[in-house]
Motif scaffolding. Structure first.
Motif, mmCIF file in Angstrom:
data_model
loop_
_atom_site.group_PDB
_atom_site.id
_atom_site.type_symbol
_atom_site.label_atom_id
_atom_site.label_comp_id
_atom_site.label_asym_id
_atom_site.label_seq_id
_atom_site.Cartn_x
_atom_site.Cartn_y
_atom_site.Cartn_z
ATOM 1 N N ALA A 61 38.966 8.914 46.880
ATOM 2 C CA ALA A 61 39.530 10.169 46.655
ATOM 3 C C ALA A 61 40.604 10.327 45.565
ATOM 4 C CB ALA A 61 40.263 10.450 47.771
ATOM 5 N N VAL A 62 40.081 11.005 44.661
ATOM 6 C CA VAL A 62 41.073 11.114 43.430
ATOM 7 C C VAL A 62 41.593 12.733 43.197
ATOM 8 C CG1 VAL A 62 41.317 10.729 40.931
ATOM 9 C CG2 VAL A 62 39.782 9.051 42.369
ATOM 10 N N ARG A 63 42.767 12.640 42.945
ATOM 11 C CA ARG A 63 43.096 14.110 42.783
ATOM 12 C C ARG A 63 43.030 14.377 41.224
ATOM 13 N NH1 ARG A 63 47.520 16.341 40.088
ATOM 14 N NH2 ARG A 63 48.515 14.652 39.512
ATOM 15 N N GLU A 64 42.486 15.732 41.203
ATOM 16 C CA GLU A 64 41.899 16.319 39.802
ATOM 17 C C GLU A 64 42.632 17.711 39.511
ATOM 18 O OE1 GLU A 64 37.763 16.562 39.489
ATOM 19 O OE2 GLU A 64 37.561 14.115 38.935
ATOM 20 N N ALA A 134 48.795 21.936 51.846
ATOM 21 C CA ALA A 134 47.845 21.754 50.754
ATOM 22 C C ALA A 134 48.531 20.816 49.822
ATOM 23 C CB ALA A 134 47.562 22.807 50.069
ATOM 24 N N ASN A 135 49.985 21.155 49.319
ATOM 25 C CA ASN A 135 50.719 20.400 48.428
ATOM 26 C C ASN A 135 50.734 18.996 48.971
ATOM 27 O OD1 ASN A 135 52.794 20.109 46.282
ATOM 28 N ND2 ASN A 135 53.960 19.422 48.049
ATOM 29 N N ALA A 136 51.191 18.989 50.136
ATOM 30 C CA ALA A 136 51.347 17.312 50.541
ATOM 31 C C ALA A 136 50.059 16.601 50.574
ATOM 32 C CB ALA A 136 51.613 17.343 52.258
ATOM 33 N N ALA A 137 48.709 17.078 50.864
ATOM 34 C CA ALA A 137 47.820 16.478 50.852
ATOM 35 C C ALA A 137 47.332 16.102 49.182
ATOM 36 C CB ALA A 137 46.427 17.496 50.942
ATOM 37 N N ASP A 142 47.654 11.217 45.558
ATOM 38 C CA ASP A 142 48.059 10.526 44.341
ATOM 39 C C ASP A 142 48.132 8.995 44.745
ATOM 40 O OD1 ASP A 142 48.410 12.536 42.531
ATOM 41 O OD2 ASP A 142 50.413 12.914 42.917
ATOM 42 N N ASP A 143 48.360 8.699 45.903
ATOM 43 C CA ASP A 143 48.200 7.469 46.522
ATOM 44 C C ASP A 143 46.743 6.782 47.039
ATOM 45 O OD1 ASP A 143 49.867 5.096 46.427
ATOM 46 O OD2 ASP A 143 50.824 5.569 48.440
ATOM 47 N N ALA A 182 56.906 5.687 46.205
ATOM 48 C CA ALA A 182 58.487 5.951 46.221
ATOM 49 C C ALA A 182 58.669 7.476 45.822
ATOM 50 C CB ALA A 182 59.065 5.022 45.020
ATOM 51 N N THR A 183 57.590 8.257 45.120
ATOM 52 C CA THR A 183 58.022 9.477 44.962
ATOM 53 C C THR A 183 57.496 10.658 46.038
ATOM 54 O OG1 THR A 183 56.136 9.582 43.480
ATOM 55 C CG2 THR A 183 58.134 9.005 42.369
#
Length: 244
Positions: A61-64, A134-137, A142-143, A182-183
């Motif tokens: 699963a990759v954020r785009e 949605a932002n948290a997802a 990212d991880d 960490a972020t």
């Protein structure tokens, strides 16, 4: 003799009444337990339960940008799914088709691009859960842990008009599914991807391919599109038809 029969009948009536009361109480307790299991915690601190493993897609699963692409590189078909974590029909969609989607993705037949929209912000109390979740997802993506996070939020959804999960709960869930960045916490608290989500919402709302032919407006969530066209979700075999 008559009095003895009357006393026995009275005793039996009391016993039966007692059994009925116990049965009613048992049903009430069971109903309450089920309700508690299906209703998210509103304490703002309790952990969000993880989804069962068989409800969670096992694939990259990759954020785009403001979306998340789930699937194997070898899959040649990409399907866009439009959801909102507060949308109850989206929850029904996931319960109905989640297993089929999981199998199709894991078999390498399809990639799913999840467009998690901040569409129903005004329908949580306090407002804003759609954006927060949605932002948290995206922060979780990212991880590389989006799939478990996505499955958990649809397995036990907040109800429209009620309190959504807090940022603390969303952060706790992210850590439960294995996020170690960490972020991550600051990403959730600062709504790092809010502008990208707002842009996604605007783009989706104005996409002619996603408009209802009758109203001329965005069809709403859940919606599915493939090849630049809306998929008819009234067809229960839509996924099988796409992956033939």
């Amino acid at each position: 003799m008559g009095q003895a029969r009357s006393s026995g009948s009275s005793d039996r009536t009391k016993v039966i009444a007692g059994i009925v009361v116990v049965a009613v109480l048992a049903v009430a307790v069971i109903g309450y337990v089920i309700y508690e299991q299906m209703t998210p915690s509103t304490s703002g601190t309790d952990a969000i339960p993880l989804a069962p493993a068989d409800h969670t897609i096992s694939a990259p699963a990759v954020r785009e940008g403001g979306t998340v692409l789930v699937g194997k590189d070898t899959a040649t078909l990409t399907v866009d799914v439009y959801e909102d974590f507060l949308c109850p029909i989206c929850g029904t969609f996931e319960k109905t088709y989640g297993t089929d989607i999981k199998k199709a993705v894991e078999d390498g037949k399809v990639k799913i691009r999840y467009n998690i929209l901040p569409m129903l912000n005004r329908l949580s109390s306090p407002e804003g859960y759609s954006t927060d979740s949605a932002n948290a997802a995206l922060c979780v993506a990212d991880d590389g842990k989006f799939n478990a996070f996505h499955a958990a939020l649809f397995t036990k959804q907040p109800e429209e008009g009620e309190a959504g999960y807090t940022k603390d709960q969303l952060i706790k869930l992210g850590k439960e599914v294995g996020v170690t960045s960490a972020t991550f916490e600051s990403c959730v608290r600062n709504q790092t991807y809010k502008s990208q989500l707002d842009e996604l919402m605007s783009k989706t709302s104005n996409d002619p391919a996603l408009r209802d032919p009758e109203s001329g407006r965005f069809r709403g969530t859940p919606s599915v599109a493939a090849g630049g066209k809306l998929v008819d979700l009234d067809n229960k075999n839509w996924l099988a038809d796409l992956t033939k």
